[in-house]
Write a protein that holds these residues in place. Sequence first.
Motif, mmCIF file in Angstrom:
data_model
loop_
_atom_site.group_PDB
_atom_site.id
_atom_site.type_symbol
_atom_site.label_atom_id
_atom_site.label_comp_id
_atom_site.label_asym_id
_atom_site.label_seq_id
_atom_site.Cartn_x
_atom_site.Cartn_y
_atom_site.Cartn_z
ATOM 1 N N ASP A 163 0.863 -1.188 -0.047
ATOM 2 C CA ASP A 163 0.001 0.015 -0.087
ATOM 3 C C ASP A 163 0.777 1.306 0.035
ATOM 4 N N MET A 164 0.640 2.107 -1.114
ATOM 5 C CA MET A 164 1.696 3.029 -1.200
ATOM 6 C C MET A 164 0.972 4.521 -0.821
ATOM 7 N N ARG A 165 0.135 4.538 -0.294
ATOM 8 C CA ARG A 165 -1.022 5.723 0.156
ATOM 9 C C ARG A 165 -1.335 5.780 1.556
ATOM 10 N N LEU A 186 -6.521 21.421 13.760
ATOM 11 C CA LEU A 186 -5.832 23.033 14.399
ATOM 12 C C LEU A 186 -6.597 23.373 15.132
ATOM 13 N N GLU A 187 -5.972 24.366 15.858
ATOM 14 C CA GLU A 187 -6.742 25.128 17.127
ATOM 15 C C GLU A 187 -7.572 26.110 16.651
ATOM 16 N N THR A 188 -7.667 26.533 15.219
ATOM 17 C CA THR A 188 -8.626 27.269 14.703
ATOM 18 C C THR A 188 -9.771 26.333 14.522
ATOM 19 N N GLY A 189 -9.715 24.948 14.400
ATOM 20 C CA GLY A 189 -10.901 24.429 14.027
ATOM 21 C C GLY A 189 -10.873 23.697 12.720
ATOM 22 N N ARG A 190 -9.839 24.157 12.170
ATOM 23 C CA ARG A 190 -9.689 23.722 10.713
ATOM 24 C C ARG A 190 -8.933 22.256 10.509
ATOM 25 N N CYS A 191 -9.485 21.179 9.805
ATOM 26 C CA CYS A 191 -8.939 19.999 9.633
ATOM 27 C C CYS A 191 -8.243 19.869 8.283
ATOM 28 N N LEU A 192 -6.885 19.352 8.667
ATOM 29 C CA LEU A 192 -6.118 18.992 7.521
ATOM 30 C C LEU A 192 -5.826 17.517 7.372
ATOM 31 N N LYS A 193 -6.131 17.263 5.932
ATOM 32 C CA LYS A 193 -5.794 16.034 5.648
ATOM 33 C C LYS A 193 -4.664 15.915 4.890
ATOM 34 N N VAL A 194 -3.628 15.118 5.297
ATOM 35 C CA VAL A 194 -2.232 14.984 4.803
ATOM 36 C C VAL A 194 -2.256 13.495 4.119
ATOM 37 N N ILE A 195 -2.348 13.580 2.514
ATOM 38 C CA ILE A 195 -2.113 12.449 1.788
ATOM 39 C C ILE A 195 -0.623 12.156 1.573
ATOM 40 N N THR A 196 -0.062 11.165 1.748
ATOM 41 C CA THR A 196 1.280 10.769 1.516
ATOM 42 C C THR A 196 1.103 9.506 0.438
ATOM 43 N N GLU A 197 2.019 9.685 -0.600
ATOM 44 C CA GLU A 197 2.069 8.669 -1.418
ATOM 45 C C GLU A 197 3.484 8.439 -1.995
ATOM 46 N N GLY A 198 3.553 7.186 -1.945
ATOM 47 C CA GLY A 198 4.980 6.947 -2.598
ATOM 48 C C GLY A 198 4.852 6.153 -4.188
ATOM 49 N N LEU A 199 5.731 6.604 -4.968
ATOM 50 C CA LEU A 199 5.853 5.900 -6.177
ATOM 51 C C LEU A 199 7.377 5.330 -6.529
ATOM 52 N N LEU A 200 7.158 4.017 -6.668
ATOM 53 C CA LEU A 200 8.149 3.097 -6.885
ATOM 54 C C LEU A 200 9.045 3.291 -8.098
ATOM 55 N N ALA A 201 10.335 3.628 -8.121
ATOM 56 C CA ALA A 201 10.904 3.617 -9.360
ATOM 57 C C ALA A 201 10.866 2.476 -10.215
ATOM 58 N N GLU A 202 10.988 2.521 -11.369
ATOM 59 C CA GLU A 202 10.804 1.242 -12.377
ATOM 60 C C GLU A 202 11.858 0.409 -12.166
ATOM 61 N N PHE A 254 12.876 -0.297 -9.083
ATOM 62 C CA PHE A 254 12.679 -0.704 -7.718
ATOM 63 C C PHE A 254 13.753 -0.218 -6.670
ATOM 64 N N SER A 255 14.628 0.827 -7.168
ATOM 65 C CA SER A 255 15.694 1.181 -6.337
ATOM 66 C C SER A 255 15.400 2.313 -5.464
ATOM 67 N N LYS A 256 14.260 3.003 -5.467
ATOM 68 C CA LYS A 256 13.697 3.645 -4.510
ATOM 69 C C LYS A 256 12.351 4.291 -4.748
ATOM 70 N N ILE A 257 11.949 4.784 -3.683
ATOM 71 C CA ILE A 257 10.542 5.478 -3.681
ATOM 72 C C ILE A 257 10.476 6.741 -3.550
ATOM 73 N N THR A 258 9.713 7.573 -4.320
ATOM 74 C CA THR A 258 9.502 8.859 -4.161
ATOM 75 C C THR A 258 8.522 9.084 -3.402
ATOM 76 N N ILE A 259 8.385 10.311 -2.364
ATOM 77 C CA ILE A 259 7.361 10.249 -1.452
ATOM 78 C C ILE A 259 6.606 11.730 -2.057
ATOM 79 N N THR A 260 5.411 11.819 -2.101
ATOM 80 C CA THR A 260 4.922 13.067 -2.338
ATOM 81 C C THR A 260 3.709 13.149 -1.385
ATOM 82 N N VAL A 261 3.592 14.651 -1.081
ATOM 83 C CA VAL A 261 2.598 14.941 0.132
ATOM 84 C C VAL A 261 1.519 16.102 -0.484
ATOM 85 N N ASN A 262 0.391 15.526 -0.229
ATOM 86 C CA ASN A 262 -0.553 16.740 -0.667
ATOM 87 C C ASN A 262 -1.376 17.076 0.548
#
Length: 104
Positions: A4-6, A13-29, A31-39
């Motif tokens: 599972d790569m997600r 937050l104290e302001t009442g705002r909710c944050l959803k952090v979506i972390t995903e990994g993309l495996l190199a062709e 298989f040498s490394k994983i590139t992590i992206t965060v939204n």
Amino acid sequence: MDLDMRQEKIFMLETGRCLKVITEGLLAEDFSKITITVNVLIKDPKEEEFRLPIVETHPKFWKLKKLNAEQARALQTKYSGISEKQLRKAVKEFEQMLSPEVLQ
């Protein structure tokens, strides 16, 4: 290998705002490394759905349109209100859930 790569993590937050952090990994062709992206998506107290922090009505939307995907993601993250500590925590948890064989 079933990997599972997600991961989604929600912060309040104290302001009442909710944050959803979506972390995903993309495996190199090779298989040498994983590139992590965060939204980061936000949801203010009176909203029902998560959304991007900068949308068409935001004053910085014009700037967003001139950036590449990585720069735009960084600007969205900046305007979400997430702290560096929260961001590091989400990425660390994502890395810990990955199989150790993949991270080597």
